[in-house]
Design a protein around this motif. Structure first.
Motif, mmCIF file in Angstrom:
data_model
loop_
_atom_site.group_PDB
_atom_site.id
_atom_site.type_symbol
_atom_site.label_atom_id
_atom_site.label_comp_id
_atom_site.label_asym_id
_atom_site.label_seq_id
_atom_site.Cartn_x
_atom_site.Cartn_y
_atom_site.Cartn_z
ATOM 1 N N VAL A 1 7.503 2.662 -2.541
ATOM 2 C CA VAL A 1 7.651 2.103 -3.659
ATOM 3 C C VAL A 1 7.635 0.736 -3.760
ATOM 4 O O VAL A 1 7.820 -0.341 -4.704
ATOM 5 C CB VAL A 1 9.343 1.872 -4.253
ATOM 6 N N GLY A 2 6.330 0.762 -3.541
ATOM 7 C CA GLY A 2 5.774 -0.926 -3.876
ATOM 8 C C GLY A 2 5.529 -0.998 -5.813
ATOM 9 O O GLY A 2 5.235 0.156 -6.252
ATOM 10 N N ASN B 1 8.186 -0.262 1.450
ATOM 11 C CA ASN B 1 7.831 -1.344 0.723
ATOM 12 C C ASN B 1 6.191 -1.262 0.416
ATOM 13 O O ASN B 1 5.557 -2.532 1.192
ATOM 14 C CB ASN B 1 8.097 -2.482 0.503
ATOM 15 N N CYS B 2 5.572 -0.461 -0.202
ATOM 16 C CA CYS B 2 3.750 -1.150 0.448
ATOM 17 C C CYS B 2 2.852 -0.972 1.351
ATOM 18 O O CYS B 2 3.379 -1.366 2.174
ATOM 19 C CB CYS B 2 3.281 -2.245 -0.444
ATOM 20 N N LEU B 3 2.356 0.333 1.247
ATOM 21 C CA LEU B 3 1.525 1.273 2.499
ATOM 22 C C LEU B 3 0.871 0.494 2.377
ATOM 23 O O LEU B 3 -0.692 0.623 3.555
ATOM 24 C CB LEU B 3 1.938 2.751 2.864
ATOM 25 N N GLY B 4 -0.377 -0.073 1.230
ATOM 26 C CA GLY B 4 -1.463 -1.037 1.184
ATOM 27 C C GLY B 4 -2.205 -0.146 1.439
ATOM 28 O O GLY B 4 -3.637 0.001 1.498
ATOM 29 N N CYS B 5 -2.228 1.088 0.346
ATOM 30 C CA CYS B 5 -3.439 1.904 -0.304
ATOM 31 C C CYS B 5 -2.955 1.848 -2.259
ATOM 32 O O CYS B 5 -2.964 3.227 -2.152
ATOM 33 C CB CYS B 5 -3.272 3.280 0.111
ATOM 34 N N CYS B 6 -2.905 0.563 -2.724
ATOM 35 C CA CYS B 6 -2.877 1.087 -3.559
ATOM 36 C C CYS B 6 -3.137 1.810 -5.093
ATOM 37 O O CYS B 6 -3.196 2.435 -5.129
ATOM 38 C CB CYS B 6 -2.363 -0.385 -4.060
ATOM 39 N N ALA B 7 -4.620 2.232 -4.089
ATOM 40 C CA ALA B 7 -6.202 2.254 -5.158
ATOM 41 C C ALA B 7 -5.335 4.477 -5.427
ATOM 42 O O ALA B 7 -5.285 5.577 -6.118
ATOM 43 C CB ALA B 7 -6.867 2.497 -4.674
ATOM 44 N N LEU B 8 -4.577 4.111 -4.084
ATOM 45 C CA LEU B 8 -3.910 6.101 -4.393
ATOM 46 C C LEU B 8 -2.349 6.278 -5.026
ATOM 47 O O LEU B 8 -1.536 7.387 -4.567
ATOM 48 C CB LEU B 8 -3.434 6.551 -2.540
ATOM 49 N N THR C 1 -0.844 10.543 5.231
ATOM 50 C CA THR C 1 -0.683 10.283 4.215
ATOM 51 C C THR C 1 -0.785 10.526 2.880
ATOM 52 O O THR C 1 -2.102 11.415 3.013
ATOM 53 C CB THR C 1 -1.919 8.854 3.129
ATOM 54 N N LYS D 1 -2.162 10.027 -4.658
ATOM 55 C CA LYS D 1 -2.296 10.694 -6.090
ATOM 56 C C LYS D 1 -1.131 11.380 -5.956
ATOM 57 O O LYS D 1 -1.625 13.073 -6.570
ATOM 58 C CB LYS D 1 -3.613 11.042 -6.370
#
Lengths: 641, 150, 200
Positions: free
Chosen positions: B77-78, B116-123, B133, B136
């Motif tokens: 939920v980042g 809060n944020c897994l660091g794969c924001c492009a997905l 993971t 999309k």
């Protein structure tokens, strides 16, 4: 074991002589995001295929860290020609080996297509996303295997350490970092050299240097990419810092949510120790340095320096008053220099190339480059490194490719939960610490979240306050209680329960939090609210006075409605509705049952573009359903089409 | 958890109070949760009051004082995922599993958490199940994926 | 012992280096309100009610006097429009938990706090921490502590220790400004104390 600078250089020369720059090398991005997209399988298939084709000795595979163009991963770059292929699937591998490696032919469909000129681009450095950046810190990620210290040495790694320890005094090193005006990349932008000097001058002899790798800002993952992709660079910077400050012990405090980073750091430390670049009498300089790795345990507040130090002491991450600065009394009450991952990563470069070189990049008060994570409603999601002073417009549009799906840009949120939103009319702002602060936001750690016309700014404020109420340590009243109440009021506003006077109440709570909170989490918590209020006040007023969400986003304030004039009864929405809330049939106008509708938005997304019959209404009553006898769709005559 | 295993982990970190969090992290990872007996043993060996250990194991979200389900579902939920519609994914997960974040269902099948944020924001929006993971995500896809877990 | 000279509310005061502004004020008979402060306990800095204005080298800032160290030549103001506003908000926020607490009612009268300003919360603990800190620092029994964080933070007894120690002690009871402590103890006793017959 390398015991002198000369031995290091000889070893490096030896490595380079064994590496043929013309030998084909396939670099595959293996950072966490690409890994999630399947780069592990691609790597396995590459090895298999090379073996099958008898090319294992002729072609190198290098699994590197994150390349930065995350929207298009997994990414392969074939050296020495720099041919760049995107979104590689395991089934593409055989063709790549056969066609490109052996056949020297380019596979068109895997190339990047520049949407502006509608042309395919072959070479990595010509792709606009990369071309318009200045990847001084991040660039090496694409060329080294983070698990190989030899790779790091081959690109000049540890030469700065050697130079610092054996040809410079500790005061020289400190002086260079001060002169470079390296400001912290973690959030506050405090001059690192000044921080270092404070610790160095503190009377207590035992000191520490600490890497803050607790990157907690949601949407920011630059540190992750650096830790996973180039851990030695950060380690080198840390050892140099220890030398300058006269600290013999260092810590990495890494978020537990970054397991690959923890593994790679630990591996790098072991390798550096094996090579004598860490430990006793490094390179014969007489300087001893040892490093510990601690993991975080799931608390955003531990990114705050005093909370991080409490956590390192095995306590709850509750911040302490900073009236006596932690560079004088920090970890175990001893002088402690805490800096962000990216700050440390800049140090080797500054030592090697000098402060004058560093200060030639950037603006008057913000020197060097900054890595931003460009995410959200953006075409080219990824990690972007640019010189300070680059405009937001360039970052978002020239490099980022603008907003996808033909939507309009609305705001960019920078600085994470401590930052604010910057609207369209300020897009020509030159990025820098002070410039962003003056605009009502802040640099923060580098998160840059693009938002479009569909993003509700009141919801953005609510989102960040919700995040912080969850992450607050709970010790002081202004933060724990103040944010609790701000959250309630903002939630009510987004649900149509806002009242006159709510904005003023929020402003009072904001003042108390800003002025009286114990730590920076509380003090900066009201920023997203204050900045969205400043630039988007009309949205707040619409929610409160008209019960309307201008962005058509807040669930309780919107209704999905099928326009009977446009519905062609194709049935797509009805079939896809997860709540079975749409009734209709062939040639019967479809109607959404508002009582059953869960506002998931599926119908809006699946209604074919040529009809566009599903609309969102807010602040107005839903028109009554079409009477049953008028629901049959009659064929319209040609002239009405 | 056997006392020898607990002591082994404590000894690895030299029973130092400063390493309390690292010790607890390893115990958590080894046992999937932290029973009371484990906390008591740590308190004894490290000479740290139980109140501090309880504070730490409830303050930091990596620890669980109750057993967890077979499948750990983490919904990001980042901010980047939020802006791309993560709250809809969360709603779908809640409906499909019958539980809210922080809970485990009665059959011990699923444990749901928000992160809060897994660091794969492009997905984004991203959902992680047992460390794998899924990027999309759409509400429909989410419901489908969850059906596959026993 | 070097003497530190400064000013509080126009009065010249002096301090030794280890003193906080609050300690100096109290020594000089100058009143600064507090909620989480206790002479036998380490300063906590949680309630923020003792906030004061400090002017130093041309800059004015707000600091929490129970932890701020005495400093040469500063000008301290224990009341000002900003200080008063902040104290008022803090009291209003705490009264959402404990509207009847005597100390809060007293302060509410001085600062014009409006009791029903904010939505009420079921728990009447105001997290001054006096009970937890007293048990750890003075009684040294560690029978109760904090759990969780943020809005979920609570005080919680360890039933086994409390069953053993509290009846004979209860020194923390008079410290609680809202009686939440006593309520929590009674509840723990009723629900969670181990049955002496079953104790190992």
């Amino acid at each position: 074991m390398l015991k002198t600078p000369a031995q290091l250089e000889d070893f490096r020369k030896g490595l380079l002589s064994q590496r043929d720059p013309n030998k084909p090398c396939i670099t595959l991005c293996s950072g966490s995001a690409c890994h999630a997209s399947g780069s592990g399988e691609v790597a396995a298939r590459l090895e298999e295929e090379l073996k099958t084709q008898g090319l294992t000795d002729a072609v190198d595979i290098r699994r590197t860290g994150c390349h930065g163009f995350c929207e298009r991963g997994p990414i392969i770059v074939i050296h020495p020609d720099e041919i760049c292929y995107f979104q590689i699937q395991p089934d593409d591998v055989a063709e790549i080996i056969t066609e490109t490696i052996k056949g020297k032919k380019i596979i068109d469909r895997l190339l990047y297509n520049d949407p502006v000129v509608n042309e395919k681009i072959i070479h990595e450095s010509k792709i606009p996303f990369y071309k318009n950046q200045e990847r001084l810190v991040f660039g090496s990620n694409g060329s080294i295997d983070p698990k190989s210290i030899d790779d790091y040495l081959a690109i000049g790694g540890y030469s700065a350490l050697s130079k610092a320890l054996t040809t410079m005094t500790d005061l020289d090193v400190l002086g260079e970092v001060k002169k470079a005006n390296l400001r912290g990349r973690g959030g506050a932008g405090f001059p690192a050299g000044v921080k270092w000097e404070g610790s160095r001058n503190a009377p207590e002899p035992i000191k520490y240097v600490i890497v803050n790798a607790d990157e907690g800002d949601p949407g920011a993952y630059m540190d992750r990419a650096l830790l996973e992709g180039n851990p030695h660079c950060i380690l080198e910077g840390l050892i140099i810092g220890g030398y300058a400050v006269k600290a013999n012990e260092g810590y990495f405090y890494v978020r537990q949510e970054y397991p690959l980073a923890v593994i790679n750091i630990n591996h790098a430390i072991k390798e550096a120790e094996k090579y004598g670049l860490l430990g006793e009498n490094i390179l014969g300089s007489g300087f001893n340095f040892k490093v510990h790795v601690h993991q975080g345990a799931g608390a955003f507040v531990c990114g705050e320096s005093t909370a991080l130090m409490a956590s390192l002491e095995g306590k709850a991450g509750e911040p302490r008053p900073k009236y006596v600065r932690s560079n004088v009394k920090g970890l175990w009450e001893r002088p402690s220099v805490l800096n962000n991952v990216e700050t440390w990563a800049n140090v080797p470069m500054i030592i090697n190339k000098g402060a004058d070189w560093f200060t030639s990049i950037g603006t008057e008060s913000s020197k060097g480059t900054k890595i931003f994570s460009l995410v959200g409603k953006i075409t080219n999601t990824g990690l972007v490194e640019v010189p300070m002073g680059t405009t937001l417009r360039d970052i978002i549009f020239t490099i980022g490719g603008g907003i996808p799906n033909n939507r309009k840009f609305k705001a960019v949120q920078t600085g994470g939960p401590s930052g604010g939103c910057i609207p369209e009319h300020l897009l020509d702002l030159k990025v820098g610490f002070d410039e962003l602060t003056q605009a009502g936001s802040m640099m923060g750690s580098g998160g840059m979240i693009a938002m479009d016309e569909d993003t509700c700014m009141v919801d953005v404020a609510r989102y960040f306050i919700a995040f912080l109420t969850d992450e607050s340590c709970g010790k002081c009243v202004p933060c724990r209680e103040g944010l609790r109440q701000m959250h309630r009021i903002l939630t009510n506003i987004t649900q149509g329960k806002g009242k006159e006077g709510d904005i003023e109440l929020l402003e009072e709570l904001a003042e108390t939090a800003v002025e009286a909170s114990l730590c920076a989490l509380g003090k900066s918590a009201p920023n997203p609210f204050l900045s969205t209020l400043k630039y988007f006040r009309e949205e707040y007023e619409a929610h409160i006075r008209e019960k309307r969400c201008p962005s058509l986003s807040c669930k309780e304030l919107i209704h999905f409605y099928i326009d009977p004039e446009l519905c062609r009864a194709c049935g797509t929405c009805r079939k896809q509705c997860p709540a079975s809330a749409i009734n209709g049939d062939k040639k019967i106008i479809h109607i959404i049952d508002q009582d059953k509708c869960t506002k998931c938005g599926t119908c809006f997304e699946v209604c074919p573009a040529k009809f566009g019959a599903v609309t969102k209404l807010s602040g107005v009553p839903v028109p009554p359903p079409v009477p049953e006898d008028q629901r049959t769709i009659k064929k319209k005559s040609k002239e009405n089409e | 958890m056997e006392i020898e295993k607990i002591d082994q982990i404590i000894d690895k970190y030299e029973a130092e109070a400063g390493n309390l969090l690292q010790i607890l992290l390893e115990l958590q990872s080894s046992n999937n949760w932290l029973p009371k007996e484990v906390l008591k043993r740590v308190s004894e060996r490290l000479e740290v009051p139980l109140t501090r250990i309880r504070h730490i194991t409830t303050f930091y979200k990596a620890f669980s004082l109750v057993p967890k389900g077979r499948h750990k579902v983490h919904i990001c939920v980042g901010t980047a995922c939020h802006v791309r519609g993560a709250s809809r994914i969360l709603d779908t997960v809640e409906e499909a599993t019958g539980i809210k974040p922080g809970e485990t269902d009665m059959d011990m099948k699923f444990s749901v958490e928000t992160v809060n944020c897994l660091g794969c924001c492009a997905l984004g929006p991203v959902m992680e199940i047992n460390g794998k993971t899924h990027g999309k995500m759409s509400p429909a896809q989410t419901a489908n994926i969850l059906k596959n877990y026993e | 012992m070097s003497d530190i000279q400064f000013e509080i509310d126009g009065k010249k005061v002096s301090a030794t280096p280890d003193m906080t502004v609050l300690e100096v004020a109290q020594k000089e008979g100058i009143y600064i309100p507090t909620l989480c402060h206790h002479e036998k306990l380490e300063p906590f800095g949680a309630c923020r009610v003792c906030i004061v204005e400090v002017e130093s080298r041309g800059w004015t800032k707000l600091v929490v006097s129970c932890v701020y160290p005495a400093e040469k030549n500063i000008i301290v103001r224990t009341r000002s429009p900003k200080v008063d506003r902040i104290r008022k908000t803090i009291i209003e926020l705490l009264m959402a938990h404990a509207p009847d607490a005597p100390q809060l009612l007293e302060l509410a009268a001085v600062y014009g706090a409006v009791p029903n300003r904010y939505e009420k919360d079921p728990s009447f603990c105001i997290h001054c921490g006096l009970c937890v800190r007293y048990c750890a620092e003075v009684a040294q029994k560690n029978a109760l502590g904090f759990v969780d964080r943020g809005v979920h933070k609570e005080i919680s007894f360890i039933p086994e220790i409390a069953a053993r120690e509290c009846h004979a002690c209860k020194e923390c009871f008079p410290l609680c400004p809202t009686s939440y402590l006593q309520a929590a103890f009674v509840l723990t006793e009723a629900l969670a104390f181990p049955d002496p017959a079953m104790k190992q």
